[in-house]
Design an enzyme around this catalytic site. Structure first.
Site, PDB file in Angstrom:
ATOM      1  N   ASP A 135    -124.813 -21.862  63.383  1.00  0.00           N
ATOM      2  CA  ASP A 135    -124.203 -21.564  64.680  1.00  0.00           C
ATOM      3  C   ASP A 135    -124.791 -22.521  65.722  1.00  0.00           C
ATOM      4  O   ASP A 135    -125.807 -23.171  65.492  1.00  0.00           O
ATOM      5  CB  ASP A 135    -124.363 -20.101  65.077  1.00  0.00           C
ATOM      6  CG  ASP A 135    -125.806 -19.645  65.190  1.00  0.00           C
ATOM      7  OD1 ASP A 135    -126.668 -20.492  65.483  1.00  0.00           O
ATOM      8  OD2 ASP A 135    -126.073 -18.457  65.005  1.00  0.00           O
ATOM      9  N   ASP A 171    -121.086 -12.454  59.286  1.00  0.00           N
ATOM     10  CA  ASP A 171    -122.546 -12.510  59.182  1.00  0.00           C
ATOM     11  C   ASP A 171    -123.132 -11.476  60.113  1.00  0.00           C
ATOM     12  O   ASP A 171    -122.481 -11.049  61.068  1.00  0.00           O
ATOM     13  CB  ASP A 171    -123.071 -13.896  59.574  1.00  0.00           C
ATOM     14  CG  ASP A 171    -123.085 -14.074  61.089  1.00  0.00           C
ATOM     15  OD1 ASP A 171    -124.177 -14.006  61.692  1.00  0.00           O
ATOM     16  OD2 ASP A 171    -122.004 -14.254  61.677  1.00  0.00           O
TER      17      ASP A 171
END
Length: 376
Positions: A92, A271
């Site tokens: 990310d 996630d």
């Protein structure tokens, strides 16, 4: 990266697919263990591969940039070689970490200025810089820099935030296309849909993202304080617009029930830190319900942790023993719980995939949601 749908649910939006990367295939729907600093907390890499059967893990741009730093990761040959994980990695952008440190950051058109939570040093994340950092990390899938507004944001703030995110996205996308991977494998770039809980903003954002034609797309800014039903509503709004021939990644979600409901609505990738974070505090998720391993009821229960569990730890340790370890504050308790929870999450999405292919996903999901939300 490539993606193909292999089966769809006839009475939901759920689909089973395959994502192809240079580090291997990912069968979707999939849950991705969070390895923030290049490691999944309390879990060995061989456990991730062999027991948990993870197909892809996450790394975090913010944390890896600050420590160990890009020089070390580049000299190691990228994160795959540094942490010995030879399957796909998603990173990310670090945006959520920057914005969660609200007292230490400042947003401006150029990017997000912040102070390190480690030593207070000053840094600036621009859309271009986070692409460069993720090039250095060598992840298979990288994320665009965005602002993640709180789920309770008013409309005016949510719209202002979205416009900044869209301008940043265009810059990040252009820079991604002007640069190349560093370690001989391809990298994909996922833009992120934002817009808080406002349907028109989510619609606008999803169209903006879809028009880029990226290899996959993400849905961010959910599970950050808004009601659960609002989260589900926004997933439905967005997935009506995001292309069906690209994987859809729901960021930071969530409970087993959240995951099943997201799959029902057409999400492919998820996630969350919940299985490891909650596990370290004694909460075990199972296909029969939720167990608090600190409860006295387990003190003399010598049956296996879960007889039909997905991990080897479920069969070799008793509930009484694991409860003893938590009460004694033994580190092994956290390891056992983390492995168990992650193996369960991977089992759950694997079962979802199986039932999508077999054609009975909806009835299976309805029963499973009721089971996984019980308190045992």
């Amino acid at each position: 990266m490539n993606y193909k749908v292999v089966a769809t649910s006839k009475d939901t939006k759920a689909r089973a697919g395959v994502i192809g990367t240079d580090h291997g295939e990912i069968q979707t729907p999939i849950f991705m263990p969070v390895g923030t600093v290049g490691a999944v907390k309390a879990v060995h890499m061989h456990e991730l591969r062999d027991d948990i059967k993870a197909q892809i893990i996450l790394g975090n741009t913010y944390h890896l940039y600050l420590r160990p730093g890009m020089d070390i990761i580049e000299r190691a040959g990228g994160l795959h070689k540094f942490n010995t994980w030879d399957k796909p990695i998603l990173t990310d952008s670090g945006g959520f970490q920057v914005f969660s440190l609200s007292s230490n950051r400042k947003l401006k058109e150029e990017g997000a200025a912040f102070r390190s939570h480690i030593d207070g040093s000053k840094h600036l994340f621009t859309p271009e810089k986070v692409v460069d950092i993720q090039r250095s990390i060598g992840s298979d899938i990288m994320m665009a820099l965005d602002e993640c507004p709180p789920g309770t944001s008013d409309y005016q703030y949510a719209e202002k935030s979205l416009r900044l995110t869209q301008r940043w996205l265009k810059r990040g996308w252009d820079h991604f296309n002007a640069t190349s991977p560093r370690y001989g494998h391809s990298q994909a770039f996922f833009p992120i849909v934002q817009g808080c809980v406002y349907k028109d903003l989510r619609t606008d954002s999803a169209k903006f993202v879809a028009d880029l034609g990226a290899e996959g797309n993400a849905i961010g800014g959910l599970a950050v304080g808004e009601p659960t039903e609002a989260m589900y509503d926004m997933i439905e709004v967005v997935n009506e617009i995001l292309p069906e021939d690209k994987p859809r990644y729901l960021m930071g979600v969530g409970t087993p029930a959240n995951i099943l409901e997201a799959i029902d609505r057409g999400v492919d990738m998820m996630d969350c830190v919940m299985p490891t974070r909650n596990g370290r505090n004694g909460m075990l998720f199972t296909q029969h319900g939720i167990m608090n391993m600190r409860n006295k009821k387990w003190a003399d229960d010598f049956s296996p942790l879960q007889e039909d569990g997905a991990s080897i730890v479920d069969k070799i340790y008793s509930k009484a023993y694991v409860r003893h370890l938590f009460v004694a504050q033994e580190i092994l308790a956290m390891q056992i719980a983390s492995v168990h929870n992650l193996a369960f999450y991977l089992w759950l999405v694997g079962e979802a995939r199986k039932h999508i292919i077999e054609g009975d996903f909806k009835s299976w999901k309805t029963e499973m949601v009721e089971r996984v939300t019980r308190r045992l």
